[in-house]
Write a protein that holds these residues in place. Structure first.
Motif, short mmCIF file in Angstrom:
data_model
loop_
_atom_site.label_atom_id
_atom_site.label_comp_id
_atom_site.label_asym_id
_atom_site.label_seq_id
_atom_site.Cartn_x
_atom_site.Cartn_y
_atom_site.Cartn_z
N ALA A 1 0.83 -1.20 0.00
CA ALA A 1 0.00 0.00 0.00
C ALA A 1 0.87 1.26 0.00
CB ALA A 1 -0.94 0.00 1.20
N GLU A 2 1.87 1.28 0.88
CA GLU A 2 2.73 2.48 0.94
C GLU A 2 3.51 2.64 -0.37
OE1 GLU A 2 2.93 4.79 3.31
OE2 GLU A 2 2.23 3.89 5.17
N PHE B 1 1.26 3.92 -3.01
CA PHE B 1 0.88 5.29 -2.64
C PHE B 1 1.97 6.28 -3.05
CE2 PHE B 1 0.71 8.47 0.92
CZ PHE B 1 -0.49 9.04 0.58
N PHE B 2 3.22 5.99 -2.67
CA PHE B 2 4.30 6.94 -3.00
C PHE B 2 4.60 6.94 -4.49
CE2 PHE B 2 5.05 6.64 1.59
CZ PHE B 2 5.10 7.99 1.87
N LEU C 1 2.38 6.54 -6.84
CA LEU C 1 1.34 7.36 -7.48
C LEU C 1 1.62 8.85 -7.28
CD1 LEU C 1 -1.92 5.40 -6.61
CD2 LEU C 1 -0.94 5.72 -8.87
N ILE C 2 2.09 9.21 -6.07
CA ILE C 2 2.38 10.62 -5.80
C ILE C 2 3.47 11.10 -6.78
CG2 ILE C 2 3.31 12.26 -4.12
CD1 ILE C 2 2.12 10.51 -1.93
N PHE D 1 2.11 10.91 -10.73
CA PHE D 1 1.09 11.87 -11.14
C PHE D 1 1.32 13.23 -10.53
CE2 PHE D 1 -0.89 7.73 -11.82
CZ PHE D 1 -1.26 7.88 -13.16
N ARG D 2 2.58 13.61 -10.34
CA ARG D 2 2.88 14.95 -9.86
C ARG D 2 2.47 15.96 -10.94
NH1 ARG D 2 7.16 12.50 -11.95
NH2 ARG D 2 8.63 13.69 -13.23
N ALA D 3 2.15 17.15 -10.52
CA ALA D 3 1.66 18.15 -11.47
C ALA D 3 2.76 18.49 -12.47
CB ALA D 3 1.24 19.40 -10.71
N LYS D 4 2.41 18.44 -13.78
CA LYS D 4 3.35 18.86 -14.82
C LYS D 4 2.69 19.99 -15.59
CE LYS D 4 4.50 14.10 -14.88
NZ LYS D 4 3.63 12.99 -15.21
N GLU E 1 -0.40 19.85 -18.32
CA GLU E 1 -1.10 18.57 -18.34
C GLU E 1 -2.29 18.62 -17.41
OE1 GLU E 1 0.66 14.60 -17.93
OE2 GLU E 1 2.42 15.44 -18.96
N SER F 1 -5.49 16.92 -15.29
CA SER F 1 -5.76 15.63 -14.65
C SER F 1 -6.82 14.87 -15.44
CB SER F 1 -6.24 15.86 -13.22
OG SER F 1 -7.37 16.69 -13.23
N GLN F 2 -6.88 13.56 -15.21
CA GLN F 2 -7.85 12.74 -15.92
C GLN F 2 -9.18 12.74 -15.19
OE1 GLN F 2 -6.15 8.81 -16.41
NE2 GLN F 2 -4.12 9.69 -16.68
N ARG G 1 -6.48 17.41 -8.13
CA ARG G 1 -7.39 17.81 -9.21
C ARG G 1 -8.14 16.60 -9.73
NH1 ARG G 1 -7.69 22.37 -7.67
NH2 ARG G 1 -8.58 23.19 -9.60
N ILE H 1 -6.18 6.04 -2.00
CA ILE H 1 -4.98 5.82 -2.81
C ILE H 1 -5.34 5.88 -4.29
CG2 ILE H 1 -3.20 4.13 -3.43
CD1 ILE H 1 -3.25 3.14 -0.58
N GLY I 1 -4.01 9.20 -11.95
CA GLY I 1 -4.46 10.09 -13.02
C GLY I 1 -4.58 11.54 -12.59
N GLY I 2 -4.10 11.86 -11.39
CA GLY I 2 -4.22 13.22 -10.90
C GLY I 2 -3.12 14.13 -11.41
N SER I 3 -3.18 15.36 -10.94
CA SER I 3 -2.13 16.32 -11.24
C SER I 3 -1.77 16.91 -9.87
CB SER I 3 -2.66 17.37 -12.20
OG SER I 3 -1.74 18.41 -12.32
N ILE I 4 -0.88 16.19 -9.16
CA ILE I 4 -0.74 16.38 -7.73
C ILE I 4 0.16 17.57 -7.39
CG2 ILE I 4 0.09 15.30 -5.60
CD1 ILE I 4 -0.62 12.60 -6.97
N LEU J 1 -2.00 4.37 8.15
CA LEU J 1 -1.85 2.98 7.73
C LEU J 1 -1.07 2.17 8.77
CD1 LEU J 1 -2.79 1.44 5.27
CD2 LEU J 1 -0.63 1.94 4.17
#
Lengths: 223, 573
Positions: free
Chosen positions: A32-33, A36-37, A39-40, A43-46, A49, A51-52, B294, B354, B359-362, B379
Motif C-alpha cells: 500500500a505504501e 501510494f508513494f 502514485l504521488i 502523477f505529480r503536477a506537470k 497537463e 488531470s484525468q 485535481r 490511494i 491520473g491526478g495532477s498532484i 496505515l
C-alpha cells in the motif's frame, strides 16, 4: 532488538502468531505504501497537463478496489483462525494441574499462596510469600487470581501471560514453565499511586531446588 | 420537497439580516450565534488545551527517559502527579482536542458554508453547546489543582480505583474529572443535534444527498455514532459519580456491584468514539486530496457506504479492549471476528483514497502534504491494530507500550495531522489571508519526522514487555536495562524536537494573519460552496439574494468538457 525469553509452553505459539500476523500485514503495508508513494511521484503536477476525469463506476476500474477487498477478507479469516487457536489453548481450556497456587493482588503487592509439601491448596502447610513466586519447571500450574481492592493484572512477560484480577471474583488460569531462572512479574493494570512499584519475581526452579525451597520455607513459617 | 427546503432557507436568511447589524464586540465574538465564530471559539479552546496536553506529555516523557530529574518548568514528578499527568493527557487529547477541533470547530465552520446555508438551524443551541464545553474545560483544569491533586486513574477511569477515594486518594479530583467529562458529552450532544438537523434541512436548492461534500457527511455520521453510543456511558458516569459521592455500590463487588460493568459501558462508547474522530479526519483528507490532485474522488458512494458500515460495525467490537479483563473467554472469539471484519471497510476507504491519486495532477502544497501524511501514517496505526484485535496476540500485547504506540499512530494522524490539514486548507477562508507555505512546510516536516521517532521506539519497547502507566521502570529488572533506556531517551528527545517545531506554526498563524497575502474567494480553485463567498465570509455567509444554488457534485475536477480543470458546484450549465 531486545532479547525475549520464552519460558512457558505457550510462549512460542503466541510469538509465532505475532510473527504470522506481522508477515501478512507487513506485506499489505509495504504494497500500500509503495503504491501510494509511486502514485504521488507518477502523477505529480506537470505544466500544461490536465488531470484525468475518472468516475470509478466501470467494472474493470472497480476491480482495483473489489479484488483487494476480497483479499483482505481472506487474510482476516486466516488471522482469526490463528488467533482463536492460540486463545483457546491459553485461555479457554485448562489442562490437568500438577499444582494449584493462589495469586492475590492488593495495593501494592502480590501475595502468593503455594500449596506446600502436601501439594494441596488451603491446608495448614501452605506457604505464603509476598512478591516472590516459586514454581517448578515443567509442571502444570493452575493459578487462582484474586484481588483485595482494585483491579490489578497478573502479567508474566516471559510466559506471554496476562490476566486481570478482579475484586469479588476468583479467575482460574494455567501455565507450564519450561525454563529455570528468575523473571519479572508485573502489574499491568493501573491500580493507584504505587502501580509502578507493584513488582514481583517468579523463581522457576528445577525439582531439587524447588523441594529444598519448600522445606526451608515450611521450616521458616512453622510455629 | 425542494421548494420547502428553499423556503426555510430564505426565511432564515431574512431573520438574520434583520437584527444582526449593529453588534457590540461582546455580542460578536463572545456571545455570538454565528456558526463561524462558534467554530473559531471551539478551535482556539481546543488549541489551548492541546498546548496543555502537549506540556503534560513533555513532563512525563522527561520523567520516563530521565527518572527522578527535576523537569524544567515543572520540577520533580511524584508518582501521584505522574498518574494525574498521564490521565489528563489522554482525557484532554481525546475529549478536549480531537473532539472540539475535528467535529465541533470544523463541523460548525464548514457544514453551513459547504451546503450553502446562512447558519446552523439552531444557532442558540449552538452557542449553548460551546458555553457548556467551555465550562467543562474550566472544571477539568480546576480538577488538577484541588486538594489531593488531579485524578490519576487513567482516562478509562476503571472502578473500583476511580470509584473510591480510599483507593485513588484524589476524591475531589476524581469527581471533578468525571463531571467535566459528562459536561463535555452534553456539549457535543447539543452540537451533534445541530449538525444532523442542519445537513438534513438547510442544504442549498439543488444539493441532493450525493452532492454533499464528504466531509459534511462524515461529521454528521460521526455525530450520529456519538449520539447512539454516548447514552450508556453517560448513565455509567452518573452511577460512578454516585459511587464516588453518595456511597452507592454499582461497581463495588462487596455490595453486589460489578466493576466490569463500567468497562462494558465505557468501551461500548469508547470504541465508536474512535470512529467518531476518525471519520471527520478522513472527510477532511478526502476534500484536500481531491482539490490538490485535481481529481474526482474514486467512488464517492463507496467512501460513504464504507463509513456507514464502519459505524455500524463499531458497535460490535468494544470487548476487544477487555479480552483479558475477566470476561468469559469464549466471548473473545466473537469479538476477534467482528474486530477483524472492521478492517475491511477501513481498508477499502484507504484504497479509495490511494486510487484517487491515480491520473491526478498532484500539487504538494502544505495542506496536501498533511493529507498525504495522514494516509501514510494512519496505515501504520491500522495494521498494528490487527495484532491487538487478534485475541491470541493481545494476551501478550495488552496494556503494553505496543498498544500505546498503536493508538498514537491512529490518534495522532486523526487529531493532529487531520487538524493541521484542515486548518492550513481552510485558513484562507477563515481569516482571508494565505498562510506562508515555506513556514508551513518547515512545520510539517518538523512535526511528522519526529513523530515517527517518538512512537517507533515505543513499539519496540512494547514488544520487549514494557507495560503502561509505570512511573519508573527501575523495579522491573527485565525492562530496566540500558538498551531500554536508550529507546526511551530517543522517544523523549524526538518529542522535544516536535514540540519546538510547533512554535513555527504559531508564528506562522500570527504573521500570516497580520501580513499574509490576501486570499480572494477561491485561492485553491476548489469546487465546494464555501469558496464562492468572500474570505472571510460575512455574517450570514452570502448576501441574502446571492445564496448559492447547486448544479453538480463537489468533485468535478479535470472534466473533459471544460477548459478549466475545476467546475464549482454553483455554476449553472
Amino acid at each position: 532488538m531486545l532479547e525475549l525469553v520464552q519460558a512457558s509452553t505457550y510462549a512460542a505459539s503466541i510469538d509465532n502468531l505475532i510473527l504470522f500476523i506481522g508477515i501478512i500485514v507487513g506485506v499489505w503495508f509495504l504494497l500500500a505504501e509503495g503504491l501510494f508513494f509511486w502514485l504521488i511521484w507518477k502523477f505529480r503536477a506537470k505544466p500544461g497537463e490536465k488531470s484525468q476525469y475518472l468516475v470509478g463506476n466501470e467494472k474493470h476500474v472497480k476491480r482495483w478496489i473489489t479484488i483487494p477487498h476480497a483479499l483482505v477478507l481472506v487474510c482476516d479469516v486466516f488471522i482469526v483462525v490463528g488467533a482463536v487457536r492460540v486463545w483457546y489453548n491459553v485461555k479457554q481450556q485448562l489442562p490437568e494441574p500438577d499444582s494449584v497456587i493462589r495469586v492475590t493482588g492488593q495495593q501494592w503487592a502480590w501475595t502468593f499462596q503455594h500449596p506446600g509439601a502436601d501439594n494441596e491448596l488451603d491446608t495448614s502447610d501452605d506457604i505464603f510469600t509476598v512478591n516472590d513466586l516459586h514454581v517448578e519447571v515443567e509442571k502444570t500450574y493452575h493459578f487462582k487470581l484474586e484481588s483485595r481492592d482494585v483491579l490489578h493484572s497478573f502479567s508474566v512477560p516471559v510466559f506471554r501471560l496476562k490476566q486481570d484480577a478482579i475484586p469479588g471474583r476468583s479467575i482460574t488460569g494455567w501455565f507450564e514453565p519450561t525454563l529455570t531462572g528468575e523473571y519479572d512479574v508485573q502489574c499491568a493494570e493501573i491500580c493507584g499511586i504505587g502501580h509502578g512499584v507493584m513488582a514481583a519475581r517468579i523463581h522457576i526452579e528445577d525439582a531439587n531446588t524447588h523441594a529444598a525451597w519448600i522445606s526451608s520455607a515450611s521450616a521458616a513459617t512453622t510455629p | 420537497m425542494a421548494d420547502t427546503v428553499a423556503d426555510v432557507h430564505q426565511h432564515e436568511a431574512h431573520g438574520h439580516g434583520d437584527h444582526h447589524h449593529d453588534q457590540s464586540w461582546l455580542e460578536k465574538y463572545v456571545f455570538s450565534t454565528d456558526h463561524k465564530i462558534i467554530g473559531m471559539q471551539y478551535m482556539f479552546t481546543g488549541m489551548f488545551m492541546a498546548v496543555i496536553g502537549g506540556y503534560m506529555a513533555y513532563v512525563f516523557r522527561m520523567q520516563l527517559a530521565f527518572p527522578g530529574i527535576s523537569v524544567p518548568g515543572f520540577g520533580q514528578v511524584s508518582p501521584g502527579e505522574y498518574n494525574a499527568l498521564i490521565t489528563n493527557h489522554g482525557t484532554i487529547m481525546i475529549f478536549w482536542v480531537a473532539m472540539p477541533v475535528l467535529i465541533a470547530a470544523f463541523g460548525n465552520f464548514l457544514i453551513p458554508l459547504m451546503i450553502g446555508a446562512d447558519d446552523m438551524v439552531f444557532p442558540r443551541i449552538n452557542r449553548l453547546s460551546f458555553q457548556i464545553f467551555f465550562l467543562s474545560s474550566i472544571v477539568l483544569l480546576v480538577s488538577l489543582f484541588v486538594e489531593g491533586g488531579g485524578f490519576g486513574g487513567a482516562w478509562t477511569s476503571y472502578p473500583p480505583l476511580s470509584a473510591n477515594g480510599d483507593y485513588n486518594q484524589t476524591q475531589l479530583g476524581a469527581s471533578l474529572w468525571l463531571i467535566a467529562v459528562a459536561l463535555e458529552f452534553v456539549a457535543f450532544l447539543l452540537g451533534g443535534i445541530n449538525f444532523i438537523t442542519t445537513l438534513m434541512n438547510s442544504r442549498a436548492p439543488g444539493m441532493k444527498a450525493y452532492d454533499i461534500p464528504l466531509v459534511c457527511w462524515m461529521i454528521v455520521i460521526a455525530s450520529i455514532l456519538f449520539m447512539l453510543s454516548v447514552g450508556p456511558l453517560l448513565a455509567g458516569a452518573v452511577m460512578l459519580l454516585f459511587d464516588q459521592t453518595l456511597g452507592t455500590g454499582f461497581y463495588d463487588p462487596a455490595r453486589g456491584g460489578d466493576p466490569i460493568l463500567w468497562q462494558h459501558l465505557f468501551w461500548f462508547f469508547g470504541h465508536p468514539e474512535v470512529y467518531v474522530v476518525l471519520l471527520p479526519a478522513i472527510g477532511i483528507t478526502v476534500e484536500v486530496m481531491a482539490t490538490f490532485a485535481r481529481k474526482k474522488i474514486f467512488g464517492y458512494k463507496m467512501v460513504l457506504y464504507t463509513a456507514v458500515a464502519t459505524g455500524v460495525l463499531s458497535f460490535f467490537v468494544w470487548a476487544h479492549h477487555q479480552f483479558i479483563a475477566g470476561i468469559d473467554p469464549r466471548m473473545a472469539n466473537v469479538f476477534t471476528i467482528t474486530t477483524l471484519l472492521i478492517s475491511v471497510p477501513i481498508a477499502e476507504m484507504l484504497f479509495v483514497m490511494i486510487a484517487t491519486l491515480y491520473g491526478g495532477s498532484i500539487r504538494l502544497t502544505t495542506p496536501m502534504l498533511w493529507a498525504l501524511a495522514f494516509m501514510a501514517e494512519f496505515l501504520i496505526g491500522g495494521v498494528t491494530g490487527i495484532f491487538l484485535g487478534a485475541s491470541g496476540a493481545d494476551i501478550y500485547f495488552h496494556d503494553t507500550y505496543f498498544v500505546l504506540a498503536h493508538f498514537h499512530y491512529t490518534f495522532f494522524p486523526i487529531a493532529i495531522i487531520g487538524s493541521f490539514c484542515a486548518f492550513t486548507y481552510w485558513f484562507p477562508k477563515m481569516f482571508g489571508k494565505m498562510m506562508n507555505d515555506t513556514l508551513g512546510k518547515i512545520h510539517f516536516w518538523g512535526t511528522v519526522i519526529p513523530f515517527n521517532f517518538i512512537f517507533i521506539p515505543l513499539f519496540v519497547l512494547g514488544m520487549g514487555g514494557q507495560h503502561r502507566r509505570i512511573y519508573n521502570f527501575q523495579h522491573f529488572p527485565q525492562i530496566a536495562g540500558p538498551e531500554y533506556f536508550q529507546l526511551r531517551e530517543i522517544a523523549t528527545i524526538a518529542l522535544l524536537v516536535m514540540l519546538a517545531f510547533q512554535l513555527v506554526f504559531f508564528y506562522n498563524i500570527i504573521m500570516s494573519w497580520m501580513r499574509g497575502e490576501k486570499a480572494g474567494k477561491n485561492p485553491w480553485k476548489a469546487n465546494t460552496l464555501e469558496w464562492t463567498t468572500e474570505s472571510p465570509a460575512p455574517h450570514g455567509n452570502w448576501p441574502v439574494d446571492e445564496l448559492p444554488t447547486v448544479y453538480r457534485g463537489p468533485y468535478e475536477y479535470g472534466h473533459p468538457d471544460r477548459e478549466e480543470d475545476y467546475w464549482p458546484q454553483n455554476l449553472p450549465g
